[in-house]
Design a protein around this motif. Structure first.
Motif, short mmCIF file in Angstrom:
data_model
loop_
_atom_site.label_atom_id
_atom_site.label_comp_id
_atom_site.label_asym_id
_atom_site.label_seq_id
_atom_site.Cartn_x
_atom_site.Cartn_y
_atom_site.Cartn_z
N ASN A 10 0.83 -1.21 0.00
CA ASN A 10 0.00 0.00 0.00
C ASN A 10 0.87 1.26 0.00
N PHE A 11 1.98 1.22 0.73
CA PHE A 11 2.90 2.36 0.75
C PHE A 11 3.45 2.60 -0.66
N LYS A 12 3.84 1.52 -1.31
CA LYS A 12 4.39 1.63 -2.66
C LYS A 12 3.36 2.24 -3.61
N ASP A 13 2.11 1.83 -3.46
CA ASP A 13 1.04 2.33 -4.31
C ASP A 13 0.78 3.82 -4.11
N ARG A 14 1.10 4.34 -2.93
CA ARG A 14 0.87 5.76 -2.64
C ARG A 14 1.96 6.66 -3.22
N GLY A 15 3.05 6.05 -3.67
CA GLY A 15 4.08 6.78 -4.40
C GLY A 15 4.71 7.93 -3.65
N ASN A 16 4.69 9.10 -4.27
CA ASN A 16 5.41 10.26 -3.74
C ASN A 16 4.62 11.08 -2.74
N LYS A 17 3.48 10.60 -2.30
CA LYS A 17 2.75 11.31 -1.26
C LYS A 17 3.57 11.25 0.04
N THR A 18 3.40 12.26 0.87
CA THR A 18 4.16 12.34 2.11
C THR A 18 3.71 11.28 3.10
N ALA A 19 4.67 10.52 3.61
CA ALA A 19 4.40 9.48 4.60
C ALA A 19 4.77 9.96 6.00
N ILE A 20 5.91 10.61 6.11
CA ILE A 20 6.44 11.01 7.42
C ILE A 20 7.04 12.41 7.31
N ILE A 21 6.77 13.23 8.32
CA ILE A 21 7.45 14.51 8.47
C ILE A 21 8.15 14.44 9.83
N ASN A 22 9.48 14.54 9.82
CA ASN A 22 10.21 14.40 11.09
C ASN A 22 10.27 15.73 11.84
N GLN A 23 10.90 15.71 13.00
CA GLN A 23 10.96 16.91 13.84
C GLN A 23 11.74 18.06 13.19
N ALA A 24 12.63 17.72 12.28
CA ALA A 24 13.40 18.75 11.57
C ALA A 24 12.62 19.32 10.38
N GLY A 25 11.42 18.81 10.16
CA GLY A 25 10.59 19.29 9.06
C GLY A 25 10.90 18.63 7.73
N GLN A 26 11.68 17.56 7.74
CA GLN A 26 12.01 16.85 6.51
C GLN A 26 10.89 15.88 6.15
N TYR A 27 10.60 15.79 4.86
CA TYR A 27 9.54 14.93 4.37
C TYR A 27 10.11 13.63 3.81
N LEU A 28 9.39 12.55 4.04
CA LEU A 28 9.75 11.25 3.46
C LEU A 28 8.51 10.71 2.77
N SER A 29 8.64 10.34 1.50
CA SER A 29 7.49 9.84 0.75
C SER A 29 7.26 8.36 1.06
N PHE A 30 6.06 7.91 0.74
CA PHE A 30 5.74 6.50 0.90
C PHE A 30 6.68 5.64 0.06
N GLN A 31 7.01 6.10 -1.15
CA GLN A 31 7.90 5.34 -2.03
C GLN A 31 9.30 5.23 -1.42
N ASP A 32 9.81 6.33 -0.87
CA ASP A 32 11.13 6.29 -0.24
C ASP A 32 11.14 5.37 0.97
N PHE A 33 10.07 5.42 1.77
CA PHE A 33 9.98 4.54 2.93
C PHE A 33 9.94 3.08 2.48
N TYR A 34 9.16 2.79 1.45
CA TYR A 34 9.07 1.44 0.89
C TYR A 34 10.45 0.97 0.41
#
Length: 82
Positions: A10-34
């Motif tokens: 499901n994460f892979k299917d969500r592609g470049n949508k934002t999955a996680i925003i860390n405390q430093a304000g950096q974004y990680l996409s579902f695809q990157d997490f996958y």
């Protein structure tokens, strides 16, 4: 049935949508997490981890820890957090 594998698909299917925003304000996409999680699972498996293995994880509360937990769950490895 491995629920983590289904979740990761499901994460892979969500592609470049934002999955996680860390405390430093950096974004990680579902695809990157996958991608990171599946690569880590492959490396852990190469090191001999398998269903029933136990792993101690010591890391800060950020996306690399979440990815490591997901990789372990994907393999059926028990995670112990310190």
């Amino acid at each position: 049935m491995n629920l983590m594998r289904e979740a990761l698909q499901n994460f892979k299917d969500r592609g470049n949508k934002t999955a996680i925003i860390n405390q430093a304000g950096q974004y990680l996409s579902f695809q990157d997490f996958y991608d990171h999680t599946t690569k880590l699972a492959f490396l852990l498996e190469e090191q001999g981890l398998k269903v029933g293995s136990k792993v101690v994880l010591l890391a800060s509360l950020d996306w690399p820890l979440y990815s490591a937990i997901a990789a372990c769950f994907q393999l059926g490895v028990t995670v112990v957090l310190v």
